[in-house]
Design a protein around this motif. Sequence first.
Motif, PDB file in Angstrom:
ATOM      1  N   LYS A 195      52.880  44.111  33.264  1.00  0.00           N
ATOM      2  CA  LYS A 195      51.794  43.764  34.177  1.00  0.00           C
ATOM      3  C   LYS A 195      50.731  42.978  33.409  1.00  0.00           C
ATOM      4  O   LYS A 195      50.520  43.181  32.216  1.00  0.00           O
ATOM      5  N   GLU A 246      47.515  43.043  33.335  1.00  0.00           N
ATOM      6  CA  GLU A 246      46.482  43.856  32.685  1.00  0.00           C
ATOM      7  C   GLU A 246      46.994  44.412  31.353  1.00  0.00           C
ATOM      8  O   GLU A 246      46.302  44.355  30.329  1.00  0.00           O
ATOM      9  N   ALA A 249      40.119  44.352  30.607  1.00  0.00           N
ATOM     10  CA  ALA A 249      41.173  43.525  31.209  1.00  0.00           C
ATOM     11  C   ALA A 249      40.981  43.454  32.719  1.00  0.00           C
ATOM     12  O   ALA A 249      41.061  42.373  33.314  1.00  0.00           O
ATOM     13  N   LYS A 250      40.733  44.585  33.325  1.00  0.00           N
ATOM     14  CA  LYS A 250      40.516  44.641  34.781  1.00  0.00           C
ATOM     15  C   LYS A 250      39.363  43.732  35.188  1.00  0.00           C
ATOM     16  O   LYS A 250      39.484  42.946  36.128  1.00  0.00           O
ATOM     17  N   ASN A 251      38.264  43.822  34.485  1.00  0.00           N
ATOM     18  CA  ASN A 251      37.075  43.047  34.841  1.00  0.00           C
ATOM     19  C   ASN A 251      37.280  41.539  34.698  1.00  0.00           C
ATOM     20  O   ASN A 251      36.850  40.773  35.558  1.00  0.00           O
ATOM     21  N   ILE A 275      40.131  39.918  34.798  1.00  0.00           N
ATOM     22  CA  ILE A 275      41.101  39.469  35.808  1.00  0.00           C
ATOM     23  C   ILE A 275      40.418  39.363  37.167  1.00  0.00           C
ATOM     24  O   ILE A 275      40.516  38.324  37.840  1.00  0.00           O
ATOM     25  N   LEU A 276      39.742  40.421  37.574  1.00  0.00           N
ATOM     26  CA  LEU A 276      39.072  40.410  38.881  1.00  0.00           C
ATOM     27  C   LEU A 276      37.951  39.383  38.943  1.00  0.00           C
ATOM     28  O   LEU A 276      37.621  38.882  40.015  1.00  0.00           O
ATOM     29  N   THR A 298      43.926  36.848  40.111  1.00  0.00           N
ATOM     30  CA  THR A 298      43.051  38.007  40.221  1.00  0.00           C
ATOM     31  C   THR A 298      43.839  39.282  40.529  1.00  0.00           C
ATOM     32  O   THR A 298      43.261  40.287  40.924  1.00  0.00           O
ATOM     33  N   ARG A 309      45.670  42.287  39.060  1.00  0.00           N
ATOM     34  CA  ARG A 309      45.852  43.048  37.818  1.00  0.00           C
ATOM     35  C   ARG A 309      47.309  43.430  37.601  1.00  0.00           C
ATOM     36  O   ARG A 309      47.784  43.474  36.487  1.00  0.00           O
TER      37      ARG A 309
END
Length: 71
Positions: free
Chosen positions: A12, A14, A29-31, A33-34, A46, A48
């Motif tokens: 994945k 993330e 990573a989440k932040n 990507i989003l 966007t 994850r």
Amino acid sequence: MITVEVNPPFIKLEQFLKLCGAADTGGTAKNVILGGEVLVDGEICTMRGKKLKGGEKVSFDGQIYLCKVKV
């Protein structure tokens, strides 16, 4: 370009960012990507949980990472 080998069949997005060292934590990573800061094959991604199956180029923070599945 930095080549990063991953175990089949996929990883994945993330997890890939953490593996290659582009993100220190899963939260980071989440932040990013989003926040639309990550490109997969030249397009903003966007999602994850996007599955990278090998051959994709992931761009973040001025660096390009090539996802390569181990054979």
